[in-house]
Design a protein around this motif. Structure first.
Motif, PDB file in Angstrom:
ATOM      1  N   UNK A   1     -16.058   1.936  -3.350  1.00 27.39           N
ATOM      2  CA  UNK A   1     -14.739   2.496  -3.713  1.00 27.39           C
ATOM      3  C   UNK A   1     -15.132   4.078  -4.085  1.00 27.39           C
TER       4      UNK A   1
ATOM      5  N   UNK B   1     -14.100   5.923  -6.160  1.00 27.66           N
ATOM      6  CA  UNK B   1     -14.116   6.549  -7.572  1.00 27.66           C
ATOM      7  C   UNK B   1     -15.413   5.901  -8.150  1.00 27.66           C
ATOM      8  N   UNK B   2     -16.187   5.149  -7.568  1.00 32.68           N
ATOM      9  CA  UNK B   2     -17.613   4.948  -7.990  1.00 32.68           C
ATOM     10  C   UNK B   2     -18.689   5.890  -7.351  1.00 32.68           C
TER      11      UNK B   2
ATOM     12  N   UNK C   1     -20.857   7.915 -10.090  1.00 36.52           N
ATOM     13  CA  UNK C   1     -21.637   7.003 -10.735  1.00 36.52           C
ATOM     14  C   UNK C   1     -23.030   6.781  -9.899  1.00 36.52           C
TER      15      UNK C   1
ATOM     16  N   UNK D   1       2.074  11.720  -4.654  1.00 39.33           N
ATOM     17  CA  UNK D   1       1.740  11.059  -5.673  1.00 39.33           C
ATOM     18  C   UNK D   1       0.965   9.533  -5.372  1.00 39.33           C
TER      19      UNK D   1
ATOM     20  N   UNK E   1      -2.550  10.398  -5.069  1.00 35.58           N
ATOM     21  CA  UNK E   1      -3.038  10.678  -6.243  1.00 35.58           C
ATOM     22  C   UNK E   1      -3.336   9.414  -7.181  1.00 35.58           C
ATOM     23  N   UNK E   2      -2.209   8.554  -7.065  1.00 29.92           N
ATOM     24  CA  UNK E   2      -2.194   7.338  -7.894  1.00 29.92           C
ATOM     25  C   UNK E   2      -3.224   6.163  -7.306  1.00 29.92           C
ATOM     26  N   UNK E   3      -2.849   6.070  -5.847  1.00 28.99           N
ATOM     27  CA  UNK E   3      -3.398   4.895  -5.294  1.00 28.99           C
ATOM     28  C   UNK E   3      -4.765   5.199  -4.605  1.00 28.99           C
TER      29      UNK E   3
ATOM     30  N   UNK F   1      -6.525   7.827  -5.740  1.00 26.80           N
ATOM     31  CA  UNK F   1      -7.126   8.826  -6.926  1.00 26.80           C
ATOM     32  C   UNK F   1      -7.764   9.996  -6.277  1.00 26.80           C
TER      33      UNK F   1
ATOM     34  N   UNK G   1      -0.895  -3.559  -3.130  1.00 30.79           N
ATOM     35  CA  UNK G   1       0.193  -3.380  -3.908  1.00 30.79           C
ATOM     36  C   UNK G   1       0.497  -2.422  -4.930  1.00 30.79           C
ATOM     37  N   UNK G   2      -0.522  -1.379  -4.897  1.00 32.33           N
ATOM     38  CA  UNK G   2      -0.122  -0.240  -5.887  1.00 32.33           C
ATOM     39  C   UNK G   2       0.798   0.389  -5.176  1.00 32.33           C
TER      40      UNK G   2
ATOM     41  N   UNK H   1       2.822  -0.385  -2.665  1.00 35.65           N
ATOM     42  CA  UNK H   1       4.082  -1.050  -2.668  1.00 35.65           C
ATOM     43  C   UNK H   1       4.837  -0.786  -3.826  1.00 35.65           C
ATOM     44  N   UNK H   2       4.106  -0.805  -5.043  1.00 33.59           N
ATOM     45  CA  UNK H   2       4.831  -0.538  -6.315  1.00 33.59           C
ATOM     46  C   UNK H   2       5.216   0.710  -6.341  1.00 33.59           C
ATOM     47  N   UNK H   3       4.626   1.734  -5.931  1.00 31.30           N
ATOM     48  CA  UNK H   3       5.183   3.193  -6.008  1.00 31.30           C
ATOM     49  C   UNK H   3       6.351   3.492  -5.056  1.00 31.30           C
TER      50      UNK H   3
END
Ligand SMILES: Nc1ncnc2c1ncn2[C@@H]1O[C@H](COP(=O)(O)OP(=O)(O)O)[C@@H](O)[C@H]1O
Ligand code: SF4
Ligand SMILES: [Mg+2]
Lengths: 272, 546, 504
Positions: free
Chosen positions: C243, C245-246, C249, C294, C297-299, C301, C355-356, C358-360
């Motif tokens: 990912x 995001x990792x 690290x 968005x 940004x949110x899905x 990142x 699903x994220x 989809x949620x948005x």
């Protein structure tokens, strides 16, 4: 059981307080939650702050609000599953306990149900259907009924052998009368224990399935929260994200367990 | 019975006696041959004395019908001819011991009876009278006494001596031993039989045990009507008419062990239109109240009952039952045939495992027999109301969820009895001796004491007005005084409600106390039947308690 | 002097060569190298691997194609040279005579002709041979492939993608009947040693007689892992897609972390055959309703970009930069939706992993008054429903956007599993047809630009975003990004050529 002194142990009250408190939090979620948990109200992965007491999740949603709404889902599902599965179990158990013909058929069905690996069913179903809340409730109920149905059946069989039932039959009691007047009242401890067990199991399994991503991840539940949190474990967000959810699950289950133990102990004393 | 005038001494036909507007005897017929003793048995007030007086032509009421003594119609005989016969060929011992003349010594009164009919000298008459009095059992020194100097029993002997001193051919004895103690009774009975071997005797008595010891035949009278007539021993062994059986059961001498059972109901209530016993009969059918039953030949005797006598309420015919166990089949019952008659008490005895409870369950139709059948006197719809099983362990037989009220209410609810239940529930609770307070009614049944629970299951069984109660080990496992309470309760129920009892017990004393018959069940079969009723035969009277 | 200079120049050139070539600079000899992945991708042979990029990638370790691609473009593989004869519509390939099957038999032109015949008879989902008439082995190591019509993507889609099958093994059998043990025999740099579907474990051993050079990894493995980041940190694996995001690290932990375009797009598929989505106005309203920024940004990142409405990403040489760029505008959406009073609730099919998003989308659509119920399902089930047209909205993504623009034909109007199946626009249909036939790059560019423009205007589907791919590895293998992606655009850096030291 009825009309016995209603003295209950301290465990019961602790359990009731826990379960009731969490239920209340869930019910009042729309008023208690600071945000709509589906709205993006911050940056992703915000650490706890004044604005977001537990920080935000991967989608920039408020974790505290999610927690309230998630509890609501967990409780809805567990209560509905417990009620539905026990109702089903009650009907099947009574039918089997009352009619030997139905018994033979139903026991076969129950054996079949019990021999099917539950997770497999979930996986199979989730492939073809969205496992949303109603479906999850139905599916869990379908998986949960056979065991209590069996217990109910055997309780009825043993009640049937009771002399007082024989006496009632001696007065010409019909099966319907026996069922309502004798079998069902005698089922109270079994039903109660079954109901509480199913509550517990439902909370756990819902969380587990959601965690595995088998059920619908767009539903806010403790399980889905864990599901998402687990994808970002390396970000070190367990303290504000995973821990509160785990605590919610643990306390709920603990509450049910305490109630169950208290009531079971009492009914055992009562029957003795 | 064929009429054979050559051998008959007394022929009574269609005797009817009316006092005022009330017929006290109706259509009474009787035939006595020489040497025959006929017992006329009935409760007091049933018209026995009136019949005796009627035959003698001494009855104050309006008498119709015929009484032929040696083919002479006593009713139509000229007055002095009748008077010659009376006291000589034909004599009656009156029930009323006050019938003696108070101012003459008893010897003179007996001697006068000799003198009147035989015209012998006064001295000879006195001599005969004296020896006769002695043979009747009056101590010689008391012969000169005045009646008031004698006890009731002695006065009765004087009366007997007066009536029999002329050795009549036909003797009517009205309660001849009523004032005697048990030993004297036996002596007198023996004396009568020995002295009047060839005479005909009509023995009027309310005491079956006396009739049993003297009479060859019995005529059972109820409300002035003959209800049963037949050989003494047959009747004692197996009374057919409900009234006969009731009489027998209420007799203390006949029931030395068994609890006595009063004939239920008020004996003065007599049905004038239908069967006289109808107001008190537990097996009466509607017909009984308005149609008169006539004597019919049943079981070698004559019985007047619409239902042919005591009915079998419950009959098991060749009932067999086996249970399959893991090891194989266990034959619990084999070819069981038995009946439970209306109002009777039956004890079912046998060792553990003999099949007693199985039989109980089959008789109450809680269990289906494999072979044979159980037929009942009731409609199938009524069976559950009429036959009740009282379980051995009351606690097991009552739901732990039920209150006292709910327990007793249950049968009413099940049979959907019409409301209100309140009175009936309280009534049966009172009947079994339980309180009926609100507090008590709302107690959880299982919190009652063992004794209360026993009564409670009984109350529950009674609430549907059963005709048969099958009580499984009613006294097992409880202390003696409590057991006797329960037994008394059962007997009271039998007495007041005319309920038939089948008591399953292993205790022979219990069995003897409650049962008319005792059945021994062993290995699934009935091994023997003992009538608990101990007939005291007239030949060998049993030693009686003093 | 001149000589010295020449020698010096030569020496310098040599040193430069040695130093500049990573293989030479750091001669590789790796015993064991494990690439982690979260899934199993099927038996690594043609017909058996799952018809997705990672499956093909594993197969490609065992099977070679006629040509291949490196970071810059086409390179020889089984074919040492090739040429196109436009008049005769033929491609001629000269095969490397040293090529051997893993069982030792030589690879010949017959194998190539056999492969084409076999794959025409038993269609292999990865390869479309509809434009290929057939092949002839004109010499032992020369094969001529005859096209039915000009077909621009041939080199990439067929020559560079079609695994050559050993004739002596596949002949007379079917993909269903073939012996699994033998089906794994290819002529590629690795020999299949073991495969465990349950474990998602693939064990490959270096092919010691590989015809193109030395295989530098003795044992190459692909291994299913639950969490690639932790697996890397534990050193259970040496490389994996992680990912994004990792990334920070892992970089801190000394890993080489590279991000790259994926040539993959997440689309909101719209069933434009159903009402009200059959109306352009409604589809436009949907487009205005979605806040794609968005979403990124949110899905994602931030690790990705908002997608071009023409589908092709900016990194593609075929990208049309002059398309309308539409930003989220709920007011506009509501305005457009006025024509649809009380629109019916729509269902949105979404695989769990989206699903994220989809949620948005549910939230965004809800904001403009369109009720959406999300149904999350297994991807294959969604694919099937998309194919049957049994859906309202669906989240579905596909890659292949870095390669030949033929992909537009597949995903817009083709029969491809995830195709938008949009055939309403006759002009678009005509352009798509021309797209396959135009062999002149300039003309083709114009065509492709216009296809993108029509797509952006008609919105048969809403391209949402292009995620970035992040790969972390221990740095020993000089992984590189293949131009336009491996084969038809597989965006992974795990190109087998990075593991081969080619013979000079
Ligand atoms: N002289 C009488 N006048 C009116 N009723 C009488 C007279 N004597 C008897 N009775 C009635 O006739 C019925 C039969 O009486 P009785 O013959 O003395 O019966 P038993 O001898 O069986 O006791 C009784 O109801 C009694 O009251
Ligand atoms: S059954 Fe009828 S006839 Fe017979 S004794 Fe009873 S009342 Fe009389
Ligand atoms: Mg009298």
């Amino acid at each position: 059981m009825s009309r016995k002194s209603l003295r209950l142990s301290r465990g019961f009250w602790w359990g009731a307080a826990l379960a009731g408190g969490i239920l209340l939090l869930g019910l009042l979620a729309p008023w208690l939650a600071p945000y709509n948990p589906w709205n993006v109200t911050g940056q992703p992965f915000e650490p706890p702050s004044r604005a977001h007491l537990l920080g935000t999740n991967d989608a920039g949603q408020d974790i505290l609000s999610e927690l309230f709404y998630g509890g609501r889902t967990s409780l809805t599902i567990s209560l509905a599953v417990a009620a539905l599965s026990m109702t089903l179990a009650l009907f099947v158990g009574i039918a089997a306990g009352v009619s030997p013909v139905a018994d033979r058929v139903l026991m076969r069905i129950i054996d079949a149900f019990l021999s099917v690996p539950a997770l497999l069913i979930f996986l199979l179903v989730s492939v073809h259907f969205s496992l949303n809340v109603p479906r999850l409730i139905v599916l869990l109920s379908l998986l949960f009924w056979p065991q209590p149905a069996r217990m109910i059946r055997s309780q009825i069989l043993s009640t049937r052998a009771e002399k007082y039932v024989e006496a009632a039959r001696g007065f010409g009691a019909t099966t319907g009368y026996l069922t309502f007047r004798h079998f069902i009242p005698a089922l109270a401890p079994v039903l109660l224990a079954g109901f509480l067990t199913r509550l517990r199991m439902a909370v756990f399994i819902e969380a587990g399935l959601a965690f595995l991503g088998v059920s619908d991840p767009t539903v806010k539940s403790w399980g889905t929260m864990l599901h998402f949190a687990s994808q970002y474990l390396y970000l070190g967000c367990w303290a504000n994200w995973i821990l509160p959810v785990a605590a919610g699950i643990f306390l709920t289950v603990l509450g049910y367990t305490l109630i169950g133990q208290a009531l079971q102990g009492r009914s055992l004393r009562g029957e003795a | 019975m064929t009429r054979d005038s050559r051998t008959s001494l007394l022929d009574v036909e269609d005797l009817t006696i009316v006092y005022g507007e009330t017929p006290v005897v109706e259509g009474f017929s009787l035939r006595i041959a020489p040497g025959e003793v006929v017992g006329l048995v009935g409760e007091s007030g049933s018209g026995k004395t009136s019949i005796g007086l009627g035959i003698m032509g001494l009855c104050p009421g309006r008498v119709s019908g015929r009484a032929l003594f040696k083919d002479r119609d006593l009713q139509r005989l000229p007055h002095d001819e009748l008077r010659t016969l009376r006291g000589d060929r034909l004599a009656m011992v009156f029930q009323d011991v006050a019938g003696l003349h108070p101012t003459y010594p008893v010897l003179d009164q007996v001697a006068e009876a000799v003198q009147v009919h035989h015209g012998v000298s006064r001295a000879e008459a006195r001599e005969r009278a004296r020896s006769w009095l002695v043979s009747v059992g009056l101590p010689e020194e008391k012969a000169a006494a005045f009646p008031h100097q004698l006890s009731g029993g002695e006065r009765q002997r004087v009366m007997i001596a007066m009536a029999t001193v002329n050795r009549p051919e036909l003797l009517i004895l009205d309660e001849p031993v009523a004032f005697q103690d048990e030993g004297a009774k036996g002596d007198l009975i023996r004396w009568f039989r020995a002295t009047f071997e060839t005479a005909g005797i009509l023995l009027i008595t309310h005491d079956v045990s006396v009739a049993l010891r003297m009479a060859d035949r019995l005529i059972i009278l109820c409300g002035g009507r003959v209800v049963e007539e037949g050989e003494t021993e047959a009747i004692i062994r197996e009374p057919v008419h409900p009234y006969t059986r009731a009489l027998l059961r209420s007799n203390v001498a006949l029931n030395p062990h068994r609890e006595l059972i009063r004939i239920p109901g008020d004996p003065t209530r007599i049905n004038q239109k239908g069967c006289p016993f109808q107001p008190r009969c537990v097996q009466a059918v509607p017909e009984c109240s308005h149609a008169r039953p006539f004597l019919r030949q049943i079981h070698g005797r004559r019985v007047a009952c619409h239902r042919g006598g005591v009915v079998a309420l419950l009959t098991a015919r060749s009932v067999g039952k086996s249970f399959s166990l893991k090891g194989g089949k266990v034959e619990a019952l084999r070819e069981i045939t038995l009946s439970i008659h209306s109002g009777e008490g039956v004890a079912l005895m046998g060792p553990t495992g003999a099949g007693k409870s199985t039989l109980g369950a089959i008789l109450t139709r809680l269990l289906k027999p494999d072979t044979g059948e159980v037929v009942s006197d009731f409609d199938d719809g009524d069976f559950r109301r009429r036959v009740q099983l009282v379980h051995q362990h009351p606690k097991e037989a009552i739901s732990p969820h039920f209150t006292v009220w709910e327990t007793v209410e249950e049968p009413l609810r099940i049979v959907k009895a019409s409301h209100p239940y309140n009175d009936r529930i309280r009534e049966v609770l009172r009947e079994v001796g339980l309180p009926t307070t609100k507090d008590f009614l709302s107690r959880v049944a299982h919190t009652l004491s063992g004794g209360e629970l026993k009564r409670l299951v009984l109350a529950r069984a009674l609430v549907l007005d059963p005709l048969i109660i099958v009580a499984d080990e009613p006294t097992a496992g409880i202390d003696a005084s409590f057991a006797s309470q329960i037994l008394r309760l059962l007997m009271t129920l039998q007495e007041t409600r005319g309920i038939s009892l089948l008591v399953i017990t292993h205790d022979p004393y219990v069995a003897q106390k409650v049962a008319d018959r005792i059945l021994y069940l062993e290995g699934g079969q009935i091994k023997k039947i003992t009538p608990s009723l101990t007939p005291v035969t007239h030949r060998h009277p049993a030693p009686l308690v003093s | 002097m001149k000589k010295i200079v020449r020698w010096g120049m030569g020496a310098f050139w040599l040193v430069f060569l040695v130093l500049s070539s990573p293989a030479w600079a750091k001669p590789l000899n790796i015993d064991r190298y494990v690439i982690g992945d979260r899934k199993d991708w099927g038996f690594p042979a043609p017909y058996f691997h799952y018809p997705r990029g990672p499956g093909y990638l594993r197969m490609s370790m065992v099977f070679d194609t006629l040509i291949w691609k490196d970071a810059k473009g086409f390179v020889p593989m089984l074919a040492t040279s090739w040429r196109y004869e436009p008049k005769r519509l033929t491609y001629t390939f000269d095969l490397n005579p040293k090529a051997r099957w893993h069982d030792g038999r030589p690879v010949t032109a017959e194998d190539v002709t056999f492969t084409i015949t076999y794959m025409k008879q038993h269609p292999y989902p990865w390869i479309d041979l509809s434009h290929v008439a057939g092949a002839t082995a004109v010499a032992e190591h020369r094969v001529v492939i005859q096209l039915t019509r000009p077909y621009a993507p041939f080199l990439e889609d067929v020559a560079g993608s079609m695994p050559i099958l050993p004739r002596h093994i596949w002949k007379g059998t079917t993909p269903q009947a073939i012996d699994r043990k033998k089906a794994g025999i290819g002529c590629g740099p690795f020999i299949l040693k073991a495969y465990d579907a349950a474990q998602g474990a693939y064990a490959f051993a270096a092919n010691p007689r590989y015809y193109r050079g030395t295989v530098m990894v003795k044992s190459l493995r692909f291994q299913k892992v639950n969490d690639p980041v932790f697996a890397l940190l534990r050193k259970d694996i040496q490389a994996a897609v992680v990912p994004p995001e990792a990334g920070a690290l892992l970089r801190r932990k000394g890993y080489t972390v590279v991000s790259s375009p994926t040539y993959w797009v997440l689309k909101l598929l719209i069933n434009h055959r159903r009402s009200p989505m059959n109306e352009l106005r409604f589809r436009r309203a949907l487009l205005y309703a979605i806040d794609r920024k968005l979403l990124v940004k949110t899905v994602l990142h931030g690790f990705g970009t908002v997608a071009s409405l023409g589908l092709l990403p900016p990194q593609s040489p075929w990208f049309n930069p002059n398309l309308p760029k539409i930003a989220c505008d709920p007011a506009k959406a509501r305005e457009l939706l006025k024509a649809f009073p009380r629109p019916r609730p729509l269902t949105l099919l979404a695989p769990g992993r989206f699903s994220r998003a989809a949620e948005r989308i549910r939230q965004d659509f809800g904001r403009v008054g369109i009720r959406v119920t999300v149904q999350t399902m297994e991807e294959t089930a969604i694919d099937a429903m998309i194919q049957k047209g049994g859906f309202d909205l669906a989240l579905s993504g596909h890659g292949g956007l870095g390669g030949d623009p033929r992909i537009l034909n597949d995903v817009i109007a083709g029969d491809f599993l995830l195709s938008e199946r949009f055939t309403e626009d006759p002009r678009l249909n005509a352009l798509l047809k021309k797209n396959l036939e135009a062999m002149d790059p300039k003309k083709r560019h114009k065509i492709v630009d216009e296809i993108q423009l029509i797509h952006a205007r008609q919105i048969p589907a809403i391209p949402l975003y292009y995620p970035m791919m992040t790969v972390a590895h221990d740095g020993r293998v000089p992984w590189f990004y293949t131009r336009g992606g491996i084969s038809k655009g597989i965006p992974f850096p795990f190109n087998k050529d990075a593991l081969i030291r080619k013979k000079p």
